[in-house]
Design a protein around this motif. Sequence first.
Motif, PDB file in Angstrom:
ATOM      1  N   GLY A  56       0.827  -1.213   0.000  1.00 45.22           N
ATOM      2  CA  GLY A  56       0.000   0.000   0.000  1.00 45.22           C
ATOM      3  C   GLY A  56       0.849   1.246   0.000  1.00 45.22           C
ATOM      4  N   LEU A  57       2.044   1.167  -0.583  1.00 43.21           N
ATOM      5  CA  LEU A  57       2.955   2.317  -0.590  1.00 43.21           C
ATOM      6  C   LEU A  57       3.203   2.833  -2.007  1.00 43.21           C
ATOM      7  CD1 LEU A  57       5.688   1.311   2.031  1.00 43.21           C
ATOM      8  CD2 LEU A  57       3.859   2.959   2.283  1.00 43.21           C
ATOM      9  N   LEU A  58       2.223   2.635  -2.898  1.00 45.62           N
ATOM     10  CA  LEU A  58       2.395   3.135  -4.261  1.00 45.62           C
ATOM     11  C   LEU A  58       2.512   4.660  -4.244  1.00 45.62           C
ATOM     12  CD1 LEU A  58      -0.252   0.976  -6.150  1.00 45.62           C
ATOM     13  CD2 LEU A  58       2.216   0.882  -6.472  1.00 45.62           C
ATOM     14  N   PRO A  59       3.310   5.232  -5.163  1.00 48.61           N
ATOM     15  CA  PRO A  59       3.360   6.700  -5.240  1.00 48.61           C
ATOM     16  C   PRO A  59       1.985   7.264  -5.604  1.00 48.61           C
ATOM     17  CG  PRO A  59       4.517   5.688  -7.088  1.00 48.61           C
ATOM     18  CD  PRO A  59       4.202   4.588  -6.123  1.00 48.61           C
ATOM     19  N   GLU A  60       1.812   8.583  -5.362  1.00 50.30           N
ATOM     20  CA  GLU A  60       0.487   9.174  -5.555  1.00 50.30           C
ATOM     21  C   GLU A  60      -0.009   9.081  -6.991  1.00 50.30           C
ATOM     22  OE1 GLU A  60       0.172  13.109  -3.954  1.00 50.30           O
ATOM     23  OE2 GLU A  60       0.769  12.410  -1.969  1.00 50.30           O
ATOM     24  N   VAL A  61       0.919   8.993  -7.945  1.00 51.03           N
ATOM     25  CA  VAL A  61       0.509   8.958  -9.352  1.00 51.03           C
ATOM     26  C   VAL A  61       0.058   7.567  -9.780  1.00 51.03           C
ATOM     27  CG1 VAL A  61       1.947  10.899 -10.049  1.00 51.03           C
ATOM     28  CG2 VAL A  61       2.907   8.588 -10.040  1.00 51.03           C
ATOM     29  N   ALA A  62       0.144   6.586  -8.869  1.00 50.59           N
ATOM     30  CA  ALA A  62      -0.197   5.213  -9.239  1.00 50.59           C
ATOM     31  C   ALA A  62      -1.395   4.732  -8.440  1.00 50.59           C
ATOM     32  CB  ALA A  62       0.986   4.296  -8.975  1.00 50.59           C
ATOM     33  N   GLU A  63      -2.176   3.817  -9.028  1.00 54.00           N
ATOM     34  CA  GLU A  63      -3.233   3.176  -8.247  1.00 54.00           C
ATOM     35  C   GLU A  63      -3.514   1.777  -8.801  1.00 54.00           C
ATOM     36  OE1 GLU A  63      -7.138   4.695  -8.482  1.00 54.00           O
ATOM     37  OE2 GLU A  63      -6.986   5.300 -10.562  1.00 54.00           O
ATOM     38  N   ILE A  64      -4.044   0.931  -7.887  1.00 56.43           N
ATOM     39  CA  ILE A  64      -4.424  -0.421  -8.292  1.00 56.43           C
ATOM     40  C   ILE A  64      -5.715  -0.299  -9.074  1.00 56.43           C
ATOM     41  CG2 ILE A  64      -5.140  -2.687  -7.458  1.00 56.43           C
ATOM     42  CD1 ILE A  64      -3.372  -2.162  -4.978  1.00 56.43           C
ATOM     43  N   THR A  65      -5.701  -0.669 -10.359  1.00 54.85           N
ATOM     44  CA  THR A  65      -6.905  -0.496 -11.179  1.00 54.85           C
ATOM     45  C   THR A  65      -7.701  -1.789 -11.297  1.00 54.85           C
ATOM     46  OG1 THR A  65      -5.495  -0.808 -13.113  1.00 54.85           O
ATOM     47  CG2 THR A  65      -6.063   1.450 -12.532  1.00 54.85           C
ATOM     48  N   ALA A  66      -7.069  -2.935 -11.020  1.00 57.56           N
ATOM     49  CA  ALA A  66      -7.808  -4.197 -11.056  1.00 57.56           C
ATOM     50  C   ALA A  66      -7.070  -5.222 -10.208  1.00 57.56           C
ATOM     51  CB  ALA A  66      -7.936  -4.704 -12.493  1.00 57.56           C
ATOM     52  N   GLY A  67      -7.811  -6.251  -9.781  1.00 63.31           N
ATOM     53  CA  GLY A  67      -7.186  -7.360  -9.082  1.00 63.31           C
ATOM     54  C   GLY A  67      -7.389  -7.328  -7.585  1.00 63.31           C
ATOM     55  N   THR A  68      -7.030  -8.441  -6.941  1.00 64.02           N
ATOM     56  CA  THR A  68      -7.150  -8.552  -5.494  1.00 64.02           C
ATOM     57  C   THR A  68      -5.810  -8.996  -4.905  1.00 64.02           C
ATOM     58  OG1 THR A  68      -7.866 -10.842  -5.731  1.00 64.02           O
ATOM     59  CG2 THR A  68      -9.601  -9.190  -5.541  1.00 64.02           C
ATOM     60  N   ILE A  69      -5.563  -8.571  -3.659  1.00 59.66           N
ATOM     61  CA  ILE A  69      -4.362  -8.994  -2.926  1.00 59.66           C
ATOM     62  C   ILE A  69      -4.862  -9.591  -1.614  1.00 59.66           C
ATOM     63  CG2 ILE A  69      -2.179  -8.261  -1.907  1.00 59.66           C
ATOM     64  CD1 ILE A  69      -2.351  -5.769  -3.760  1.00 59.66           C
ATOM     65  N   ARG A  70      -5.062 -10.891  -1.584  1.00 57.22           N
ATOM     66  CA  ARG A  70      -5.595 -11.505  -0.367  1.00 57.22           C
ATOM     67  C   ARG A  70      -4.447 -11.828   0.588  1.00 57.22           C
ATOM     68  NH1 ARG A  70     -10.679 -11.375  -0.271  1.00 57.22           N
ATOM     69  NH2 ARG A  70     -10.448 -12.068   1.871  1.00 57.22           N
ATOM     70  N   PHE A  71      -4.586 -11.294   1.835  1.00 58.68           N
ATOM     71  CA  PHE A  71      -3.573 -11.512   2.855  1.00 58.68           C
ATOM     72  C   PHE A  71      -4.302 -11.587   4.189  1.00 58.68           C
ATOM     73  CE2 PHE A  71      -0.744  -9.685   6.111  1.00 58.68           C
ATOM     74  CZ  PHE A  71       0.337 -10.556   6.014  1.00 58.68           C
ATOM     75  N   GLU A  72      -4.154 -12.707   4.897  1.00 59.92           N
ATOM     76  CA  GLU A  72      -4.815 -12.904   6.190  1.00 59.92           C
ATOM     77  C   GLU A  72      -6.296 -12.533   6.128  1.00 59.92           C
ATOM     78  OE1 GLU A  72      -2.299 -10.953   9.128  1.00 59.92           O
ATOM     79  OE2 GLU A  72      -1.119 -12.793   9.221  1.00 59.92           O
ATOM     80  N   ASP A  73      -7.023 -13.134   5.207  1.00 56.03           N
ATOM     81  CA  ASP A  73      -8.469 -12.986   5.088  1.00 56.03           C
ATOM     82  C   ASP A  73      -8.934 -11.585   4.718  1.00 56.03           C
ATOM     83  OD1 ASP A  73      -8.795 -15.663   5.786  1.00 56.03           O
ATOM     84  OD2 ASP A  73      -8.679 -15.150   7.933  1.00 56.03           O
ATOM     85  N   ARG A  74      -8.023 -10.770   4.195  1.00 55.51           N
ATOM     86  CA  ARG A  74      -8.466  -9.445   3.769  1.00 55.51           C
ATOM     87  C   ARG A  74      -7.914  -9.150   2.381  1.00 55.51           C
ATOM     88  NH1 ARG A  74      -7.389  -5.377   8.655  1.00 55.51           N
ATOM     89  NH2 ARG A  74      -5.523  -6.631   8.867  1.00 55.51           N
ATOM     90  N   ASP A  75      -8.562  -8.228   1.678  1.00 61.62           N
ATOM     91  CA  ASP A  75      -8.075  -7.806   0.381  1.00 61.62           C
ATOM     92  C   ASP A  75      -7.343  -6.477   0.559  1.00 61.62           C
ATOM     93  OD1 ASP A  75      -7.529  -7.160  -2.176  1.00 61.62           O
ATOM     94  OD2 ASP A  75      -9.613  -6.964  -2.839  1.00 61.62           O
ATOM     95  N   LEU A  76      -6.003  -6.539   0.545  1.00 61.27           N
ATOM     96  CA  LEU A  76      -5.203  -5.341   0.801  1.00 61.27           C
ATOM     97  C   LEU A  76      -5.463  -4.255  -0.235  1.00 61.27           C
ATOM     98  CD1 LEU A  76      -1.718  -6.805   1.827  1.00 61.27           C
ATOM     99  CD2 LEU A  76      -3.718  -6.357   3.241  1.00 61.27           C
ATOM    100  N   ALA A  77      -5.872  -4.656  -1.439  1.00 62.33           N
ATOM    101  CA  ALA A  77      -6.115  -3.675  -2.495  1.00 62.33           C
ATOM    102  C   ALA A  77      -7.282  -2.763  -2.142  1.00 62.33           C
ATOM    103  CB  ALA A  77      -6.396  -4.389  -3.821  1.00 62.33           C
ATOM    104  N   ARG A  78      -8.153  -3.186  -1.212  1.00 63.52           N
ATOM    105  CA  ARG A  78      -9.330  -2.386  -0.881  1.00 63.52           C
ATOM    106  C   ARG A  78      -9.251  -1.775   0.522  1.00 63.52           C
ATOM    107  NH1 ARG A  78      -9.686  -4.167  -4.756  1.00 63.52           N
ATOM    108  NH2 ARG A  78     -11.020  -4.870  -6.427  1.00 63.52           N
ATOM    109  N   LEU A  79      -8.136  -1.953   1.218  1.00 67.48           N
ATOM    110  CA  LEU A  79      -8.035  -1.419   2.578  1.00 67.48           C
ATOM    111  C   LEU A  79      -7.789   0.085   2.557  1.00 67.48           C
ATOM    112  CD1 LEU A  79      -6.008  -3.840   4.878  1.00 67.48           C
ATOM    113  CD2 LEU A  79      -8.469  -3.633   4.547  1.00 67.48           C
ATOM    114  N   GLY A  80      -8.372   0.775   3.547  1.00 63.96           N
ATOM    115  CA  GLY A  80      -8.118   2.206   3.709  1.00 63.96           C
ATOM    116  C   GLY A  80      -6.741   2.426   4.317  1.00 63.96           C
TER     117      GLY A  80
END
Lengths: 332, 306
Positions: A56-80
Amino acid sequence: MSRVLDIEGLTVGFETGGRRFDAVREVDLALDGGEVLALVGESGSGKSVTALAVMGLLPEVAEITAGTIRFEDRDLARLGEAEMAAVRGARIGLIFQEPMTSLNPTMRVGPQVAEVLRLHKRAGAAAARRAVEELFALVRIPDPAARYDDFPHQMSGGMRQRVVIALALACRPALLIADEPTTALDVTTQAQILELFRDLQREIGQATILITHDLAVVAETAHRVAVMYAGRIVEESASEALFAGALHPYTRGLLRSIPVVRTGPAAGHPRRLVEIPGTVPPPWDLPQGCAFAPRCPRASARCRAERPPLMPFDGGRRAACWHPHVEREDAA
Amino acid sequence: MIRFLGQRLVTIPFVALGVVTILFFIFKAVPGDPAALAAGATATQAEIEATRVRLGLDQPLVVQYVNHVLGVFVGDFGYSTTFRGNPLPHILARVPATLELAGAAIALTILVGIPAGIAAASAHNRWPDVAISLTVIGLLAVPNFWIGMLLIAFLSVQWGLLPSFGNAGPLALVIPSLALAARLIALVARMTRGIVIEELRKDYVRTARAKGMRRGAILVRHVLRNVMIPTVTIIGLQTGYLLGGSVVIERLSAWPGIGDLLLTGVSNRDFALVQGITLVFVVGFLLINLIVEVLYRFINPRLRYA
């Protein structure tokens, strides 16, 4: 073994200078507990961006546009940001390439490590200090109690990298991401740090993603290897299988471009080093078919017209190539 | 540290000697007869000549110079026409007021300039950043006496909130210290903004984020220390400007400091007074630089063992 991390269809888009492009495209990666996965590729292949996306340390100009990152029962791509901050440092540790600059030059090293324990484990000052001294001993820093009060500039590069490793492992994370951890070090120190890595891997047993462009490091450390090219995984297999005979021409090219010193009865003429002709295409200007086709000795008309998907091969291997270095029944 | 302090303190008398020498010859080259000025406008030629002998101005230049230097080093700054004698006690009596004003200005600079710069940097390219940056450009473009006049016009004349002159009580300090600090606040805010933006891109900030620290905590616990190193240097270098600025601002708000006294000396063509105040300014500037260097070593651990 239990699944620790499961990345599916991860795509990371960048928008800079009026250009929009994907630096990482449809990446699938899975990692089990205690496993060391090496992510290999040239600069610009998307390996570091993949790691930053997980953290979750992408630079401000980048964002996850698709996909899931499942880690310990959570999707890191959607975490605040707040939830992600609680994962960072506690459940996922990160080691950076530059030990000379990745520590704060105006703070003593001990408190910099203690900080992560006080943040996530709510440790008191005295308990944190004791824990840090134990960690320093764990990463083989001599005289930990004295080194606690050193400033980074009083330490060598190898010692600083040990501090960074202690920092990353302080909360016993389930996943460790090491981005080129030995690249900035001299060769002797590299060997020591790699050995430390292997020992800690055995002692702690965390899953590790090792990002590197150095296949020699891979051979010594990793169980499994994923090779990235122009934002995609082009080959993935067990470490031994890859070194025994890579499927993808790009991987073969990478293997030929590292020096190997052979000793013993099999020692013969040193093998000639061959470099891969050409350069990685920029992510905003990829060819229509296989991204590697312009540099590939085996490229055909099909390669230039149609992008090969990541296809399964025997032994759990995967490769994205129309003309892999193996005989397949359905291969043309 | 002790050795470092000793070395720096030893150099101060030598710099002072240089300044005394330069000032002496500059004032010898200034047109006008100091003996005539000292004797007064109504003095006869005989009285002027008597004054010249009394002040030693009939001696050869070299003798005058040596006497002057020896005098300065024992605290005799010559004959001030304003005070009819040695101006030193009168200068020293006014030093505390100037220190008070300069100290308040520096405190304002630190308390306003640094937070403003950090606020602008952490809102990089969003509206708070734009607002702060525009204010900064405005403050840098305007001379300090005009800011002082505006403050007096509104805060004291129009709204009657604060006294416009004198140094009676802490309220009287507000207008002159604001006017004096305005430019410095703007400068420090702009520098701090740039430094913070640069620091936020550094690897140790990324490490702190990888630890799971929040942005605010990273700013306070990690970035601020690194920002203080160049900021202290800037503030230290700008104290020279502060001393110069005090001359105008003290006159504007009738603040009884040495800046105000300097203008009196200049308008009276009081050579001894002007020389004395200039020397006090120079020594003050040297001492401030020394303090900055000590602070710098305290903040920057990389220099501490050097």
